[in-house]
Write a protein that holds these residues in place. Structure first.
Motif, PDB file in Angstrom:
ATOM      1  N   PHE A 211       3.105   5.868   8.441  1.00  0.00           N
ATOM      2  CA  PHE A 211       2.915   4.477   8.050  1.00  0.00           C
ATOM      3  C   PHE A 211       2.297   4.399   6.652  1.00  0.00           C
ATOM      4  N   ALA A 212       1.254   5.209   6.406  1.00  0.00           N
ATOM      5  CA  ALA A 212       0.604   5.213   5.098  1.00  0.00           C
ATOM      6  C   ALA A 212       1.608   5.582   4.008  1.00  0.00           C
ATOM      7  N   TYR A 213       2.470   6.525   4.309  1.00  0.00           N
ATOM      8  CA  TYR A 213       3.497   6.922   3.341  1.00  0.00           C
ATOM      9  C   TYR A 213       4.420   5.743   3.043  1.00  0.00           C
ATOM     10  N   HIS A 217       4.990   3.612  -0.552  1.00  0.00           N
ATOM     11  CA  HIS A 217       6.323   3.654  -1.164  1.00  0.00           C
ATOM     12  C   HIS A 217       7.092   2.350  -0.953  1.00  0.00           C
ATOM     13  N   ASP A 218       6.394   1.320  -0.472  1.00  0.00           N
ATOM     14  CA  ASP A 218       7.021   0.004  -0.238  1.00  0.00           C
ATOM     15  C   ASP A 218       8.272   0.136   0.643  1.00  0.00           C
ATOM     16  N   GLU A 219       8.111   0.889   1.736  1.00  0.00           N
ATOM     17  CA  GLU A 219       9.224   1.106   2.660  1.00  0.00           C
ATOM     18  C   GLU A 219       8.885   0.627   4.073  1.00  0.00           C
ATOM     19  N   LYS A 257       1.298  -6.875   2.654  1.00  0.00           N
ATOM     20  CA  LYS A 257       1.436  -7.710   3.854  1.00  0.00           C
ATOM     21  C   LYS A 257       2.290  -6.946   4.862  1.00  0.00           C
ATOM     22  N   LEU A 258       1.729  -6.693   6.035  1.00  0.00           N
ATOM     23  CA  LEU A 258       2.442  -5.937   7.056  1.00  0.00           C
ATOM     24  C   LEU A 258       3.484  -6.814   7.744  1.00  0.00           C
ATOM     25  N   THR A 259       4.614  -6.207   8.067  1.00  0.00           N
ATOM     26  CA  THR A 259       5.649  -6.928   8.799  1.00  0.00           C
ATOM     27  C   THR A 259       5.313  -6.935  10.283  1.00  0.00           C
TER      28      THR A 259
END
Length: 278
Positions: A211-213, A217-219, A257-259
């Motif tokens: 998740f941190a990765y 990386h905006d993925e 912002k988390l989805t």
């Protein structure tokens, strides 16, 4: 291929007719040789055939440091790949070699850099840290110098970094900090001591790392029309309350912002890792 440069009796730089270069290592391979000589490849123990940009940097580095440090780093890398059952990115030959050489240079001067993430590295990258401790033994055997445990933490992060598509070390530090912060949010929210040897905690940490990765990386996983978010939110309200603190954490510290899709996985993992303890 012909010799372009002799670093020492055991390390030389070769070049072919196309101008492509290769560093090779072997006991006595450069002894009594000169530039433009040919090489007996039966004496070669290790060939560094790396990506062009990486190869150029490694040649530059080997020109500036004792070649024994390259040999030492290579031994550690081969040992780590075997123990961890991984293949590191080529960049580790530059980053780890440079780090080890710098640490060995600082040691006689009494200059030590404390590793601020040592505790987190021990907790979250246990396998890499154990191999890094063994690396300190290898360094001591070869160089007669016992580096402090903080250096094992740094070496472990190089191992982690080399498994993450060659990202830079700063990003690896940031990922480690994110994993630690999110883990602490869960512990403090529920006021429990989590069994860090449990399979659920191991899964939770794995999820946090990936998740941190993705965050850096905006993925992030995009929202979907048939999302399970509302169902999971209503089924595990306390885990959702904890997940909301993670939302605030990322908004305040990383402007992210988390989805809802990411929250679904967070809520489920939080429930799993805390329900056993409760």
């Amino acid at each position: 291929m012909k010799i372009k440069k002799i670093f020492n009796n055991n390390v030389i730089l070769l070049v072919d007719d196309n101008g492509d270069e290769m560093i090779v290592m072997g006991k006595g391979i450069g002894y009594n040789k000169h530039n433009s000589s040919t090489v007996d490849f039966s004496q070669v123990d290790k060939r560094f055939v790396l990506e062009k940009g990486v190869s150029d940097k490694l040649i530059g580095l080997v020109s500036e440091i004792p070649t024994e440090h390259l040999e030492l780093s290579n031994e550690i890398i081969e040992y780590a790949e075997q123990q961890l059952s991984v293949k590191f990115s080529d960049n580790i030959y530059i980053t780890l070699t440079d780090h080890i050489s710098f640490a060995l240079t600082r040691f006689p001067e009494g200059l030590f850099v404390k590793n601020a993430l040592l505790w987190e590295i021990k907790q979250f990258y246990k396998a890499e840290f154990e191999v890094a401790l063994k690396s300190l033994d290898i360094i001591e055997t070869k160089m007669g110098v016992r580096l402090p445990e903080d250096e094992a933490g740094s070496i472990a992060l190089h191992f982690v970094n080399a498994q993450q598509k060659g990202q830079d070390m700063k990003q690896t530090y940031t990922m480690t900090k994110i994993v630690n912060d999110l883990s602490n949010i869960v512990k403090y929210h529920f006021g429990i001591k989590i069994d860090e040897s449990s399979i659920n905690y191991s899964r939770f940490l794995t999820h946090l790392r990936y998740f941190a990765y993705r965050v850096l990386h905006d993925e992030l996983i995009p929202d979907e029309s048939d999302s399970l978010f509302e169902h999971v939110r209503d089924k595990y309200p306390e885990s959702y309350a904890c997940a909301k603190k993670m939302i605030h954490y990322f908004e305040n510290n990383y402007s992210k912002k988390l989805t809802n899709e990411e929250l679904v996985y967070f809520i489920i993992h939080i429930h799993r890792v805390t329900s056993r303890e409760n």
